[in-house]
Write an enzyme that holds these catalytic residues in place. Structure first.
Site, PDB file in Angstrom:
ATOM      1  N   HIS A 308       0.856  -1.201   0.000  1.00 44.15           N
ATOM      2  CA  HIS A 308       0.000   0.000   0.000  1.00 44.15           C
ATOM      3  C   HIS A 308       0.881   1.236   0.000  1.00 44.15           C
ATOM      4  O   HIS A 308       1.954   1.242   0.604  1.00 44.15           O
ATOM      5  CB  HIS A 308      -0.904   0.011   1.242  1.00 44.15           C
ATOM      6  N   ASP A 365      -8.028  -4.967  -0.475  1.00 39.94           N
ATOM      7  CA  ASP A 365      -8.514  -5.808  -1.581  1.00 39.94           C
ATOM      8  C   ASP A 365      -8.210  -7.286  -1.402  1.00 39.94           C
ATOM      9  O   ASP A 365      -8.669  -8.114  -2.184  1.00 39.94           O
ATOM     10  CB  ASP A 365      -7.880  -5.322  -2.896  1.00 39.94           C
TER      11      ASP A 365
END
Ligand code: SDX
Length: 429
Positions: A308, A365
């Site tokens: 991320h 996700d």
């Protein structure tokens, strides 16, 4: 408190750069006058270290794994709130009173239908069209049906009607996109149902069978949408802001946001994660092989759902979704081998120096697709679900940018091409 500033020493001159401090003690150099004073601009590929704006909507701390909407933690909101209540909070800044909430839900319920002519637009798409491409087009098409929405400088009341309309119609457009792909007749909204149940019914009801809403599925979807509702200046939200900064309409800005979200490095990752886990399952569950591929610089494969830009520790949403995935599958009595692979992959990767040294943890996700599958949502629709969740955030960020009268977004560059040269006739080349 005296204004803080930094000093830049360059070519024998000293430039004072004001320091801006936020309510969570984040500090930034305000370089608004840097070029005029020093001729210098900054360069920051992917804006990894660049703040585009100040915002009062969402705070996240990537090191501590903190995410709050208007000061409320997502853990509390996911536990106690509804998606529409959270949407109200994100868009208008405060949790609604009972009356405010029933007015908000009532307004949305009034606008769940879409113009019948949307169907002819939908019919123009081949059934194999990816739902995200269809959804982005249908949202852009709303400008044709609501010309008043084109001018973002209209009265606050008209802008708010545009906001209510897209919140109300997105589930209908999303479900119709799915039906188009399935080659099934579309379902009209059932306003006796809550937001999530209505969406699931529009998705799954068929003329031949009676459809019974399932509270378990609606609750799971409600939690997922809350967890996706905003995430400060991510790629798709920055797209919505920059498109809106040209005074383009809310619907055009959101349509652009849907397209940005589609990318597999962003919201498209939830589809890519399941495709990756399925490939690993097909490949006999050989985790070591796939982890080696993710680490191999010569292999374009990346461990989808890992890493991320901001979270350099766990993504708090992933922790909640992982727990919810277990919970939903257990209640449904479903055993999804892909969830087992996901958990094993997380365990092995987080012991691997490559992932640990780069702070690559599961992100939002990584587990969300497991729940979407359990809700019966097809893989190609996963990113549409992300868009449905992110809509309140896009609206709130667009609204904040417009209300703050922010200038049109227009970054600078450092030119690295050829310096001036004279034209040469083709016959002489
Ligand atoms: C979302 O920004 C947001 O808030 C987004 C989001 C939201 O709510 O809006 O949180 C939603 O988009 C989540 C991210 C979903 N994407 C994926 O899961 C795709 C896989 N992840 C990556 O591609 C990547 O981690 C990003 C895109 C998420 C972040 O990329 P960065 O910040 O640009 O980091 P990077 O590409 O510079 O990577 C740093 C290093 C590199 O290795 P070195 O050059 O240092 O040797 O880590 C490696 C990368 O190669 N790396 C990975 C990896 N992610 C980063 N290596 C293998 N697999 C990965 N997934």
């Amino acid at each position: 408190m005296a204004e803080q500033h930094a000093e830049l020493h360059f070519e024998g001159k000293v430039y004072k750069i004001p320091v801006v401090e936020g309510t969570e003690n984040e500090k930034a150099l305000d370089i608004g006058k840097l070029r005029a004073q020093s001729g210098l601009i900054t360069l920051d590929y992917g804006y990894k270290n660049t703040g585009a704006t100040t915002s009062a909507i969402t705070f996240l701390d990537g090191e501590k794994g903190i995410l709050r909407y208007r000061g409320y933690s997502i853990e509390e909101l996911a536990e106690h709130s509804s998606f529409l209540e959270t949407a109200y909070l994100i868009i208008y800044g405060e949790l609604p009173t009972k009356d405010e909430y029933s007015q908000f839900v009532g307004d949305i319920t009034k606008h769940t239908m879409v113009h019948e002519e949307v169907k002819s637009i939908l019919d123009g798409f081949p059934s194999k069209a990816h739902p995200m491409g269809v959804l982005s087009s249908l949202i852009g098409a709303l400008t044709a049906f609501y010309p008043n929405s084109l001018d973002p400088n209209r009265s606050g009341e008209e802008v708010n009607t545009s906001i209510i309309r897209i919140l109300a119609k997105l589930p209908t457009l999303a479900a119709w996109t799915y039906k188009n792909e399935k080659g099934q007749p579309v379902n009209y909204p059932d306003n006796s149902l809550d937001y999530c149940s209505n969406f699931l019914k529009m998705m799954y009801a068929v003329p031949t069978d009676k459809y019974e809403p399932d509270a378990l599925l609606s609750d799971a979807l409600n939690k997922l949408l809350i967890l996706h509702a905003d995430h400060e200046q991510n790629c798709s939200t920055s797209t919505v802001r920059i498109v809106g900064s040209s005074h383009a309409s809310l619907y055009s800005s959101v349509s652009a946001g849907v397209s940005a979200l589609w990318g597999p490095l962003h919201g498209g990752a939830n589809q890519a994660v399941i495709e990756m886990l399925e490939a690993i399952k097909e490949d006999g569950g050989n985790l070591a092989k796939w982890i080696a591929k993710a680490k191999d610089k010569n292999d374009p494969f990346r461990m989808m759902g890992f890493g991320h830009r901001v979270y350099k520790n766990f993504d708090p949403r992933a922790k909640i979704i992982k727990k919810a995935a277990d919970n939903v599958l257990e209640k449904l009595g479903v055993h999804d081998p892909v969830l087992d692979i996901a958990k094993q992959l997380e365990e092995v990767a987080l012991k691997d120096e490559y992932f640990v040294s780069r702070s690559l943890y599961p992100n939002v996700d990584f587990y969300s697709g497991i729940i979407y599958r359990a809700l019966g949502i097809p893989t190609q629709m996963f990113t549409v679900m992300f868009a449905m969740g992110r809509l309140p955030g896009w609206i709130a960020q667009w609204k904040e940018m417009r209300e703050n009268n922010e200038p049109i977004g227009r970054p600078r560059q450092v030119y690295t091409g050829r310096t001036q040269r004279s034209f040469v006739k083709m016959s002489d080349r």
